[in-house]
Scaffold this active site. Structure first.
Site, PDB file in Angstrom:
ATOM      1  N   CYS A 130     -55.932  10.869  45.389  1.00 29.04           N
ATOM      2  CA  CYS A 130     -56.659   9.734  44.818  1.00 29.04           C
ATOM      3  C   CYS A 130     -56.174   8.421  45.433  1.00 29.04           C
ATOM      4  O   CYS A 130     -55.100   7.926  45.084  1.00 29.04           O
ATOM      5  CB  CYS A 130     -56.463   9.725  43.301  1.00 29.04           C
ATOM      6  SG  CYS A 130     -57.188   8.288  42.505  1.00 29.04           S
ATOM      7  N   CYS A 178     -55.849   5.495  42.945  1.00 32.01           N
ATOM      8  CA  CYS A 178     -54.673   5.555  42.067  1.00 32.01           C
ATOM      9  C   CYS A 178     -53.403   5.189  42.842  1.00 32.01           C
ATOM     10  O   CYS A 178     -52.547   4.489  42.316  1.00 32.01           O
ATOM     11  CB  CYS A 178     -54.472   6.966  41.502  1.00 32.01           C
ATOM     12  SG  CYS A 178     -55.971   7.807  41.023  1.00 32.01           S
ATOM     13  N   ASP A 179     -53.268   5.686  44.063  1.00 23.37           N
ATOM     14  CA  ASP A 179     -51.975   5.612  44.743  1.00 23.37           C
ATOM     15  C   ASP A 179     -51.941   4.730  45.991  1.00 23.37           C
ATOM     16  O   ASP A 179     -50.872   4.517  46.565  1.00 23.37           O
ATOM     17  CB  ASP A 179     -51.538   7.035  45.154  1.00 23.37           C
ATOM     18  CG  ASP A 179     -51.439   7.949  43.940  1.00 23.37           C
ATOM     19  OD1 ASP A 179     -51.060   7.446  42.870  1.00 23.37           O
ATOM     20  OD2 ASP A 179     -51.751   9.143  44.072  1.00 23.37           O
TER      21      ASP A 179
END
Ligand code: NAP
Length: 311
Positions: free
Chosen positions: A138, A141-142
């Site tokens: 992701c 997200c990261d």
């Protein structure tokens, strides 16, 4: 829990992606007071997308998380109820159907399954061990953690390119590793990726091993045409190699296709009357926010008609 008429829900929805949230909106507006179990990934896969540019009504794009939030508010406004819980079992052998979470049992007259799909793993050495320490599925997200770092992206589809482009905001370089020499992604994304100076491609290549002790340091690559191995030094690897439907719970109760997707008809009906399936759990073809949302709405309309016919 005693299963009397009082505690039997009219509609339970499993999953909180675009299909589940749209089903909740439609069922709520039909005054069925639906109960939705969000599962662990609230908002579904769409919520992990950095920006969605092909959902109508948002000419400048909309963040995946933001869209999930808007869907949720819309459903809540009309009376949908949300349980931030995970369903561990369903009993579809008799009606009302039984839905079990870790701590409780629920009964429902109709069930709408929108459990979506999860990203596939590469299943190579180092992958499992280094998840969260350089291995990610992701970018939204990261991605932030890779500011001024070098990252690799695996895959040649829309997700790989879209998320690869997103990663160029942070990373100094993004190397896309694809197992063929032709991308699967759509033309617009291909053009954007090929024109981006931070993006480069390694063709006909797969990842053989992810290296690093406490964090990813390099990838061992294998050229599938020559069989040659090479090493690529990176700080992170983002994997976008397709999805698997989250239908394990229904393996013994519903008809699934050979890839595990729930078989439904054009009215979202499964092989059990009163049980509907919508979104990516039942769709291996389109997998778009708008198609999933449409399927979710259709499932709720069908559940409404089914309940009306029974009354
Ligand atoms: P996808 O289209 O299935 O692409 C998966 C990619 O991973 C393919 O390039 C595939 O290679 C590669 N791959 C699969 N298994 C692999 C393995 N074991 N090792 C290395 N590579 C592997 O998946 P996706 O990109 O996640 O897209 C899923 C769906 O969502 C598609 O329908 C897509 O159109 C849609 N989507 C749309 C958008 C958008 O419209 N903006 C954005 C994201 C996703 P091959 O090409 O050789 O098979």
């Amino acid at each position: 829990m005693e299963n009397n008429e009082k505690n039997v829900e009219k509609v339970i929805i499993l999953g909180s992606g675009p299909a589940g949230l749209s089903a909740a909106l439609y069922a709520a507006r039909a005054e069925l007071s639906p109960l939705l179990f969000t599962g662990t990934e609230v908002g579904g896969q769409a919520a992990t997308t950095s920006i969605i540019e092909n959902y109508p009504g948002f000419p400048d794009g909309v963040g995946g998380n933001q869209l999930a939030d808007l869907f949720t508010k819309n459903a809540e406004k009309f009376g949908a109820r949300f349980e931030y819980d995970v369903v561990t079992a369903v009993d579809l052998t008799k009606r009302p159907f039984k839905v079990t979470t870790y701590g409780k049992e629920y009964y429902t007259k109709t069930l709408i399954i929108t459990t979506g799909a999860s990203p596939n793993k590469l299943n190579v050495a180092g992958e499992k061990e280094l998840i969260g320490r350089g291995v990610s599925y992701c970018a939204t997200c990261d991605g932030w953690f890779f500011r001024d770092k070098k990252v690799a992206v695996v895959g040649g589809g829309d997700s790989a390119l879209e998320e690869g482009l997103f990663l160029t905001r942070y990373a100094t370089s993004v190397t896309i590793i694809h197992r063929r020499n032709e991308l699967r992604a759509g033309a617009l994304l291909q053009k954007r990726a090929k024109e981006n100076p931070k993006i480069s491609f390694i063709w006909d290549t797969v990842v053989d091993e992810i290296e690093g002790q406490d964090a990813v340091t390099a990838l061992k690559l294998k050229n599938v045409k020559t069989g040659e191995f090479s090493q690529l030094e990176v700080d992170g690897i983002f994997i976008f190699v397709g999805h698997n439907p989250n239908t394990e719970l229904f393996r013994n109760s519903l008809e699934l296709d050979e890839k595990g997707y729930i078989r439904n008809d054009e009215r979202m009906r499964t092989n059990i009357p009163g049980v509907y399936a919508a979104g990516e759990a039942a769709d291996s073809h389109y997998r778009q926010v708008i198609t999933s949302a449409g399927m979710g709405a259709a499932a709720a309309i069908e559940a409404t008609r089914f309940l009306e016919a029974e009354e």
